[in-house]
Design a protein around this motif. Structure first.
Motif, PDB file in Angstrom:
ATOM      1  N   ASP A  80      45.964  78.071  70.485  1.00 55.25           N
ATOM      2  CA  ASP A  80      46.632  76.799  70.249  1.00 55.25           C
ATOM      3  C   ASP A  80      48.066  77.205  69.944  1.00 55.25           C
ATOM      4  O   ASP A  80      48.328  77.787  68.875  1.00 55.25           O
ATOM      5  N   ARG A 100      45.420  71.104  74.034  1.00 55.91           N
ATOM      6  CA  ARG A 100      44.114  70.642  73.583  1.00 55.91           C
ATOM      7  C   ARG A 100      44.026  69.127  73.753  1.00 55.91           C
ATOM      8  O   ARG A 100      45.014  68.428  73.526  1.00 55.91           O
ATOM      9  N   GLY A 101      42.818  68.599  74.067  1.00 59.07           N
ATOM     10  CA  GLY A 101      41.645  69.343  74.310  1.00 59.07           C
ATOM     11  C   GLY A 101      40.747  68.625  75.306  1.00 59.07           C
ATOM     12  O   GLY A 101      40.880  67.428  75.590  1.00 59.07           O
ATOM     13  N   GLU A 105      37.540  67.540  69.881  1.00 57.88           N
ATOM     14  CA  GLU A 105      37.344  68.672  68.981  1.00 57.88           C
ATOM     15  C   GLU A 105      37.595  70.034  69.625  1.00 57.88           C
ATOM     16  O   GLU A 105      37.868  71.004  68.926  1.00 57.88           O
ATOM     17  N   ASP A 106      37.475  70.151  70.928  1.00 55.46           N
ATOM     18  CA  ASP A 106      37.327  71.447  71.574  1.00 55.46           C
ATOM     19  C   ASP A 106      38.622  71.973  72.185  1.00 55.46           C
ATOM     20  O   ASP A 106      39.646  71.304  72.194  1.00 55.46           O
ATOM     21  N   THR A 107      38.547  73.206  72.719  1.00 59.78           N
ATOM     22  CA  THR A 107      39.724  73.960  73.133  1.00 59.78           C
ATOM     23  C   THR A 107      39.489  74.586  74.501  1.00 59.78           C
ATOM     24  O   THR A 107      38.397  75.075  74.789  1.00 59.78           O
ATOM     25  N   SER A 142      44.939  71.718  66.626  1.00 55.22           N
ATOM     26  CA  SER A 142      43.813  72.224  65.840  1.00 55.22           C
ATOM     27  C   SER A 142      44.184  72.369  64.369  1.00 55.22           C
ATOM     28  O   SER A 142      43.313  72.444  63.508  1.00 55.22           O
ATOM     29  N   GLU A 224      35.044  75.901  63.700  1.00 51.13           N
ATOM     30  CA  GLU A 224      36.118  74.927  63.525  1.00 51.13           C
ATOM     31  C   GLU A 224      37.405  75.657  63.147  1.00 51.13           C
ATOM     32  O   GLU A 224      37.350  76.715  62.543  1.00 51.13           O
ATOM     33  N   PRO A 225      38.576  75.136  63.503  1.00 46.72           N
ATOM     34  CA  PRO A 225      38.804  73.841  64.129  1.00 46.72           C
ATOM     35  C   PRO A 225      38.888  73.871  65.653  1.00 46.72           C
ATOM     36  O   PRO A 225      39.231  72.867  66.260  1.00 46.72           O
ATOM     37  N   TRP A 226      38.573  75.033  66.269  1.00 48.59           N
ATOM     38  CA  TRP A 226      38.750  75.135  67.718  1.00 48.59           C
ATOM     39  C   TRP A 226      37.477  74.757  68.469  1.00 48.59           C
ATOM     40  O   TRP A 226      37.523  74.341  69.600  1.00 48.59           O
ATOM     41  N   ASN A 227      36.319  75.002  67.824  1.00 49.41           N
ATOM     42  CA  ASN A 227      35.027  74.557  68.342  1.00 49.41           C
ATOM     43  C   ASN A 227      34.709  75.151  69.706  1.00 49.41           C
ATOM     44  O   ASN A 227      35.018  76.313  69.957  1.00 49.41           O
TER      45      ASN A 227
END
Length: 772
Positions: A80, A100-101, A105-107, A142, A224-227
């Motif tokens: 990120d 993102r994303g 929630e995701d990356t 993130s 988290e926070p990249w999931n």
């Protein structure tokens, strides 16, 4: 040398003076290419030293021993927000990473092919990471600046991010700049680089990083926070390399406090480069003529000189027609260049005719399309960089006629993002990915899931699998809309009940036409997916709705909602036609209305012009197209099309001069004037049904998913058409019925009369038709 002083409404004076979390839907709607937890071995890492909350730049290094240089080598990497990757001192990725994303929630992660690039023995990876640390209309932050990466050689893990890596905040990058700051829609910040604090050659393998602290681990893959980590679904950027500016600047040049005006070849996404000789501490500012594109401040770059001869490239892209360098007195300029980068696609489509206006329109639309493509389709590359879906519907339609098929991946990415971000109440919204916007624009959302949006993507690509993924979410969204007792759709305000820029908008009428097109798209999707019962139910619903629509809105010679008191809304008349709500017995009345009413923005004008072609008024469609777009097409300096019909106060919404939705004429010229359009998904069959109107000569190329379709047409006393039909496809050729005695490849051929055309079916190959 064309140097001049420029003043941006007081901005140069300033420079000189200061030289709502949606529900996680991944369980019900699995992510493609996701790599969760244990499938990655690496850790997320960051620098030990504290980092600024936003606009942080971090330098990472790792050396490793390699004994095998024959196997395939893949680097999986996620950050990120952006990164620049060096292997053994060579830059191998210029601006990696996607904003993102893929979900709220995701990356995204990248997979970089390094096969053949490793040396026997010691190798060094050096990675510069730019952490935005800000929300934006195209990015969900993130909240943590970090890197995760692992290098695989065949099935062997060679190295991965952990505490064995070195990491420091890059000292030359300042986190803050003097105002003005980029407007709130952009996650990017101004870039300030102080060469007095630089780390020369830090990316080279022989650089001594002994004093660098070890990286700090802050999480495992999947945490988290990249999931979830989702593989990048689009290509890496196309890098055109360094180029000189167009206005033949001569160097060296000793500045006396000048602003140097450097002409770009077209409106482009660029990073500026300079080479100077200077004493330490001079502040050089780089910005484009689009620095206030759309009335809001966008990004700029600043470079503070070190001592002596030095070179610098500012890494965050900006766009425009001109690049300006604000050079303090006493700085000797040795060279100025730029690097253009952009979405990795080729300009394979074309259109030319005997009227230069339409050729210019097509080319300017193409340039506008390309400068609004990168991480996502965007409305404009300066003010917002945001994936508004009303814009993307038009952009994707243009790409099918102008670009190679790598461009389809960007549409597909946008489709999946839109539905992966669907909220628990089944509503959808754009622009996204986003961290600072959550408002639904009902009209744009109906357009996205409808006939010209998702269905048009499938029709041109044949990608049934994507339809399968998004059908249920589309169905759920359509369930949000309710029908009133009179059979028409109930108006939903959403977050912003926006129909179009401009005046005389009959919003209830607009929403009803767009709702019907969304129903049509859903019905066709159900049919394509073999959901026969649902398809028939939707078809019956459409039939009932059409009757109710015409009973409620048709007012003898035009459409109008009951409480609307403005001038007749031209955009709604056009949408009623292209939706299929208006039958041919209403065409003449609508045609007369469109001769006098001109209220739509360039966004909705596309549907009005398309309606005219569909109703058979090609001459007037071309005349209206020229009348409406003439000012921007004939502008001698701007290479792209505008948000409104004028610039600034004469435009709409801030008035950008590179706005995606103004390029619909490109689609119409290729699809209707040249007449090329698929009649089965993915061009298994297609038609060539030209409507030249008053034009005499047309040439067009369409880079379909089956191969290039080429058409050359000449019409006068005789009609000549040459076509190229790709392998394993079939074309139906339409020749105006006023021409007789049709020859195909030198022999008279039978043809079936079909309305105002004769039609002939032909197989793949080269064909020449002549008629008198």
């Amino acid at each position: 040398m064309a140097f001049k002083q420029l003043f941006f409404g007081g901005f140069i004076m300033i420079l000189l003076a200061c030289q709502s979390s949606p529900e996680d839907r991944s369980a019900a709607f699995p992510l493609e290419g996701s790599a969760i937890g244990g499938s990655w071995k690496a850790d997320w890492i960051t620098a030990q030293d504290s980092l600024p909350e936003k606009n942080a730049w971090i330098a990472y290094r790792q050396s490793f021993i390699n004994k095998n240089i024959t196997d395939s080598v893949k680097l999986r990497i996620a950050v990120d927000s952006k990164y620049w990757l060096y292997l053994n001192g060579e830059l191998v990725v210029f601006e990696g990473g996607l904003k993102r994303g893929p979900t709220p929630e995701d990356t995204y992660y990248d997979e970089v092919d390094l096969t053949g690039k490793l040396k026997q023995g010691q190798n060094t990876l050096a990675i510069l990471v730019w952490y935005f640390g800000k929300e934006g209309m195209s990015h969900k932050s993130s909240g943590r600046a970090a890197l995760i990466a692992e290098l695989w050689q065949g099935n062997r893990l060679v190295t991965q991010t952990d505490t064995g890596w070195k990491a420091i905040p890059h000292p030359a990058y300042a986190s803050e700049s003097a105002g003005p700051q980029p407007n709130w829609r952009l996650p990017e910040s101004n870039i300030v680089f102080d060469a007095r604090k630089d780390i020369p050659n830090w990316e080279l393998p022989n650089f001594d990083d002994t004093d660098w602290p070890s990286a700090k681990t802050i999480g495992k893959a999947g945490s988290e926070p990249w999931n979830n980590l989702v593989k990048r679904p689009i290509p890496f950027w196309k890098d055109y390399g360094y180029r000189a500016y167009e206005n033949n600047l001569s160097f060296p040049f000793m500045s006396t406090g000048d602003t140097l005006s450097c002409k770009l070849p077209h409106n482009a996404q660029v990073t500026p480069y300079l080479k100077v000789r200077a004493a330490p501490g001079h502040r050089i500012t780089m910005l484009t003529d689009h620095y206030q594109g759309g009335s809001a401040y966008n990004m700029r770059s600043e470079y503070i000189t070190g001592d002596g001869e030095q070179a610098y490239e500012s890494l965050g892209w900006i766009n425009g027609e001109m690049m300006y360098y604000v050079i303090p007195k006493g700085v000797e300029v040795l060279d100025l260049q730029f690097r253009e980068t952009g979405y990795n696609t080729e300009f394979l489509g074309s259109f030319e005719c005997d009227d230069v206006f339409y050729n210019r329109l097509w080319q300017k639309a193409l340039r506008t399309l390309y400068v609004t493509m990168r991480d996502n389709y965007m409305d404009c590359p300066d003010r917002e960089r945001a994936q508004w879906w009303g814009d993307e519907v038009l952009e994707s339609g243009e790409a099918f006629y102008a670009l190679d098929r790598k461009s389809d991946l960007l549409v597909r990415k946008g489709i999946l993002e839109l539905m992966y971000w669907q909220r628990a109440d089944s509503t959808i919204f754009s622009p996204l990915p986003t961290g600072n916007w959550d408002k639904e624009l009902p009209g744009q959302m109906l357009a996205s899931v409808g006939y010209y949006g998702f269905w048009n993507y499938y029709w041109h690509t044949g990608d049934l699998e994507t339809l399968r993924k998004i059908y249920d979410p589309v169905k759920n969204y359509m369930g949000v809309w309710k029908v009133k007792s009179d059979g028409t759709v109930m108006l939903r305000e959403g977050g912003w009940t926006w129909g179009d820029w401009g005046k005389n908008k009959d919003v209830p009428l607009l929403m009803n036409t767009q709702y019907y097109m969304a129903l049509k798209g859903q019905q066709l999707m159900a049919e394509a997916l073999g959901k026969a019962t649902e398809a028939e139910t939707l078809k019956a619903k459409m039939k009932t709705f059409k009757v109710a629509f015409n009973k409620t809105f048709w007012q003898h010679d035009h459409y109008r909602s009951r409480d609307y008191k403005g001038k007749t809304d031209d955009r709604s008349q056009g949408l009623a036609v292209v939706a299929g709500l208006a039958d041919p017995d209403k065409f003449e009345a609508i045609y007369h209305t469109l001769q006098t009413q001109m209220h739509a923005s360039p966004y909705m004008e596309k549907y009005i012009l398309e309606a005219l072609f569909q109703m058979g008024y090609a001459d007037f469609a071309l005349h209206r197209m020229k009348k409406r777009f003439e000012k921007m097409v004939e502008h001698p300096e701007m290479t792209t099309l505008w948000e409104g019909w004028g610039i600034g106060a004469e435009g709409f919404g801030g008035g950008t001069t590179n706005h995606a939705w103004s390029g619909g004429g490109l689609t119409l010229l290729s699809q209707y004037v040249a007449g090329i359009y698929p009649t089965d998904p993915g061009y298994e069959t297609f038609q060539i049904r030209p409507q030249l109107g008053f034009l005499k000569n047309v040439q067009a190329t369409v880079p379909s998913i089956r191969g290039k379709i080429r058409v050359t047409i000449q019409q006068d006393d005789t009609f000549r058409m040459s076509i190229t039909v790709p392998q394993e496809t079939t074309a139906t050729v339409f020749i105006p019925s006023k021409y007789k005695k049709i020859e195909q490849n030198g022999r008279e051929t039978p043809a079936t009369l079909y309305g105002e055309y004769f039609k002939i079916e032909v197989a793949s190959g080269e064909h020449v038709f002549k008629a008198r």
